[in-house]
Motif scaffolding. Structure first.
Motif, mmCIF file in Angstrom:
data_model
loop_
_atom_site.group_PDB
_atom_site.id
_atom_site.type_symbol
_atom_site.label_atom_id
_atom_site.label_comp_id
_atom_site.label_asym_id
_atom_site.label_seq_id
_atom_site.Cartn_x
_atom_site.Cartn_y
_atom_site.Cartn_z
ATOM 1 N N GLY A 181 0.996 -1.362 -0.128
ATOM 2 C CA GLY A 181 -0.023 -0.026 -0.008
ATOM 3 C C GLY A 181 0.921 0.990 0.131
ATOM 4 O O GLY A 181 0.330 2.495 -0.048
ATOM 5 N N LYS A 182 2.201 1.186 0.032
ATOM 6 C CA LYS A 182 3.079 2.159 0.093
ATOM 7 C C LYS A 182 3.848 2.294 -1.002
ATOM 8 O O LYS A 182 4.005 3.726 -1.563
ATOM 9 C CB LYS A 182 3.920 2.222 1.300
ATOM 10 N N LEU A 183 4.268 1.355 -1.804
ATOM 11 C CA LEU A 183 5.112 1.262 -2.941
ATOM 12 C C LEU A 183 4.248 0.257 -3.932
ATOM 13 O O LEU A 183 4.099 -0.400 -3.594
ATOM 14 C CB LEU A 183 6.394 0.852 -2.612
ATOM 15 N N ALA A 184 4.424 0.994 -5.223
ATOM 16 C CA ALA A 184 3.920 0.206 -6.284
ATOM 17 C C ALA A 184 5.111 -0.042 -7.168
ATOM 18 O O ALA A 184 5.902 0.721 -7.454
ATOM 19 C CB ALA A 184 2.746 1.151 -7.204
ATOM 20 N N PRO A 185 5.035 -1.418 -7.607
ATOM 21 C CA PRO A 185 6.151 -1.614 -8.597
ATOM 22 C C PRO A 185 5.938 -0.842 -9.972
ATOM 23 O O PRO A 185 4.670 -0.461 -10.292
ATOM 24 C CB PRO A 185 5.896 -3.229 -9.199
ATOM 25 N N ALA A 186 6.790 -0.362 -10.657
ATOM 26 C CA ALA A 186 7.065 0.329 -11.942
ATOM 27 C C ALA A 186 6.267 -0.361 -12.973
ATOM 28 O O ALA A 186 6.416 -1.952 -12.861
ATOM 29 C CB ALA A 186 8.115 0.778 -12.220
ATOM 30 N N ALA A 187 5.297 0.343 -13.650
ATOM 31 C CA ALA A 187 4.820 -0.361 -14.839
ATOM 32 C C ALA A 187 5.651 -1.138 -15.726
ATOM 33 O O ALA A 187 6.886 -0.484 -15.895
ATOM 34 C CB ALA A 187 4.092 0.372 -15.534
ATOM 35 N N PRO A 188 5.571 -2.621 -16.040
ATOM 36 C CA PRO A 188 6.573 -3.270 -17.124
ATOM 37 C C PRO A 188 6.740 -2.483 -18.309
ATOM 38 O O PRO A 188 5.872 -1.929 -18.838
ATOM 39 C CB PRO A 188 6.003 -4.388 -17.386
ATOM 40 N N LEU A 189 7.989 -2.337 -18.770
ATOM 41 C CA LEU A 189 8.337 -1.764 -20.026
ATOM 42 C C LEU A 189 7.895 -2.525 -21.305
ATOM 43 O O LEU A 189 8.241 -3.901 -20.957
ATOM 44 C CB LEU A 189 9.978 -1.551 -20.044
#
Ligand SMILES: Cc1cc2nc3c(=O)[nH]c(=O)nc-3n(C[C@H](O)[C@H](O)[C@H](O)COP(=O)(O)OP(=O)(O)OC[C@H]3O[C@@H](n4cnc5c(N)ncnc54)[C@H](O)[C@@H]3O)c2cc1C
Length: 472
Positions: free
Chosen positions: A160-168
């Motif tokens: 709930g605090k960090l989101a993985p970056a959207a895949p390239l």
């Protein structure tokens, strides 16, 4: 700018930060270091990679090379096994930058440091990128998540605090290869599956072949992800099935591709989130993300503690070894701490631990490796591992616990044995989980697992033991 790409463990086009970083380069040279393989048959702890992983990785490499070629690039193999050599090669090709992904593990980090030093000497810049994890190093640095201690603390710090970056996205086209004169390309060879080294790797045994053959190509990893999440929707009951040691679809089987980077953890995460948005979430869809956080945790745990994850007592503790109970001999390791032996490659000090065993310890360890202990569930697991390169999480836990607690053998020999045989070996997940099972972890509350209880709970009809022991 001319760029060299040191291909390590991201054998995929999609979500590959190195390819993104090099997208605008004038030319790009992807290079893989050829692992050392002695001619003479060496003991397992010196080889570290057994047949199943060798084959799986060679398949991943081969598929990756074809994909690079389709996009106007290609893969080159450097006969030199040391990363530092890449700096000299880059300088002679007038590449001003080397890109690579960061890995966990003391040997792996030592390679990065050696290359860093060599690059400095040659005036080449080294960019180490985050390609193996859900979160980037920069995200972790500013987050309340603390991977140095417990998983719970880490999880609460990221959920709930960090989101993985959207895949390239995978690139459609890649920069051209540099012109390679005979002089600069000495020791470099364009990858070909018929190259004697890779041809031998591809002849090794196929992992998991007893049920469905695991193929290392990134496409096969994508297909497995589509099957598990979308087509079969097995993800919806994963939490209830995941401890079944026998059924193929009881768990995702993503780990071999994740370990080689033929599948990206961020892609899996994004796919689960997409599935949840389409079909709704439940405890099982959450649990698959929860398990990916364990993988993430061990990566940053290993990066944080360095060689200490290989110490018999684990990071930050006196080197006491697992608290052996019940039967068997106590663990008395001769190689306990960094100064005593964790410097240098793992194969060196694993050999020394083995030499330091007493005769009963050695006999107990060898019986465990052969699947000839007093516990049938452990025996089934150990035979499955040797015959297929695979084990469910439950089987890994029971086998690891038995070696460390009931047999009282230094857990690191078990971890090294798994390192050799597992097709999905990952330095942080393997050594981290082993340490956890053996209570060689700062926050482990592990206690011995009773193999009989485990067998009754997770193999009640004996089908698993029957499969691997040919008896009930
Ligand atoms: C002693 C021991 C050694 C292990 N060695 C390895 C190893 O070398 N490589 C490896 O990838 N995993 C290792 N694990 C973790 C776990 O057993 C495997 O990741 C899992 O069994 C792989 O099957 P799966 O892909 O079907 O997992 P699923 O249950 O479908 O989980 C999905 C993914 O989550 C991650 N994951 C799940 N459980 C764990 C866990 N406990 N720790 C870290 N990540 C996890 C994996 O990436 C896995 O592919 C080990 C566990 C133990 C107890």
């Amino acid at each position: 700018m001319r760029v060299m790409y040191w291909v390590r463990q991201e054998l995929r086009l999609a979500d590959n930060p190195c390819l993104r970083e090099a997208a605008a380069a004038e030319c790009l040279l992807p290079v893989l270091l050829q692992p050392k393989r002695g001619r003479v048959e060496r003991p397992w702890w010196e080889q570290r990679e057994g047949p199943f992983r060798r084959r799986f990785r060679a398949e991943s490499v081969s598929a990756f090379a074809s994909e690079l070629e389709r996009r106007g690039s290609g893969l080159f193999v450097c006969a030199e096994a040391r990363a530092g050599a890449l700096a000299t090669l880059a300088a002679s090709l007038q590449c001003s930058r080397i890109v690579a992904t960061k890995l966990a593990g003391s040997d792996e980090e030592a390679e990065e440091q050696a290359l860093q030093v060599a690059c400095k000497r040659q005036g080449v810049s080294l960019h180490l990128l985050d390609g193996h994890t859900l979160f980037a190093g920069a995200q972790m640095a500013g987050a309340p998540a603390d991977a140095s201690r417990s998983f719970s603390r880490f999880r609460k710090g990221v959920e709930g605090k960090l989101a993985p970056a959207a895949p390239l996205a995978a690139p459609d086209k890649l920069p051209p290869l540099p012109a390679l004169t005979a002089e600069v390309s000495k020791g470099l060879e364009r990858f070909s599956p018929s190259h004697p080294f890779f041809a031998a790797e591809l002849r090794q045994a196929q992992p998991y072949a007893h049920t469905f053959a695991l193929h290392g190509a990134a496409d096969a990893g994508q297909a497995r992800m589509q099957w598990f999440i979308w087509e079969s929707r097995c993800i919806r009951r994963y939490k209830e099935t995941r401890n079944d040691p026998l059924a193929v679809d009881a768990s995702s089987k993503f780990s071999p591709w994740l370990a080689q980077g033929a599948l990206s953890a961020r892609e899996v995460w994004a796919e689960i989130v997409r599935f949840e948005a389409t079909h709704g979430s439940n405890a099982s869809t959450y649990w698959l993300r929860f398990e990916l956080l364990w993988r993430e945790y061990f990566f940053w745990y290993a990066r944080h503690h360095g060689t200490a994850i290989f110490a018999s007592g684990g990071p930050g503790t006196a080197a006491v070894g697992p608290k052996a109970v019940d039967v068997g001999v106590r663990s008395t390791s001769v190689v306990d701490d960094a100064s005593a032996g964790l410097n240098g490659e793992r194969s060196t000090w694993v050999g020394r631990i083995l030499e330091g065993l007493t005769a009963p310890q050695r006999a107990a360890f060898e019986a465990w490796t052969r699947g000839e202990t007093d516990a049938s569930f452990v025996n089934a697991a150990m035979r499955e591992l040797r015959e297929s390169g695979w084990l469910s999480n439950r089987s890994r836990q029971v086998a690891a616990s038995y070696l460390a607690w009931q047999l009282g053998v230094d857990w690191r020999l078990g971890a090294a044995w798994f390192e050799y045989w597992l097709c999905d070996y990952d330095v942080a997940s393997n050594w981290g989980n082993w340490g956890y099972q053996a209570a060689a972890h700062p926050r482990s509350d592990a206690r011995p697992l009773d193999p009989e209880w485990q067998a009754n709970a997770y193999d009640p009809d004996g089908a698993y033991r029957h499969r691997w022991l040919k008896q009930t």
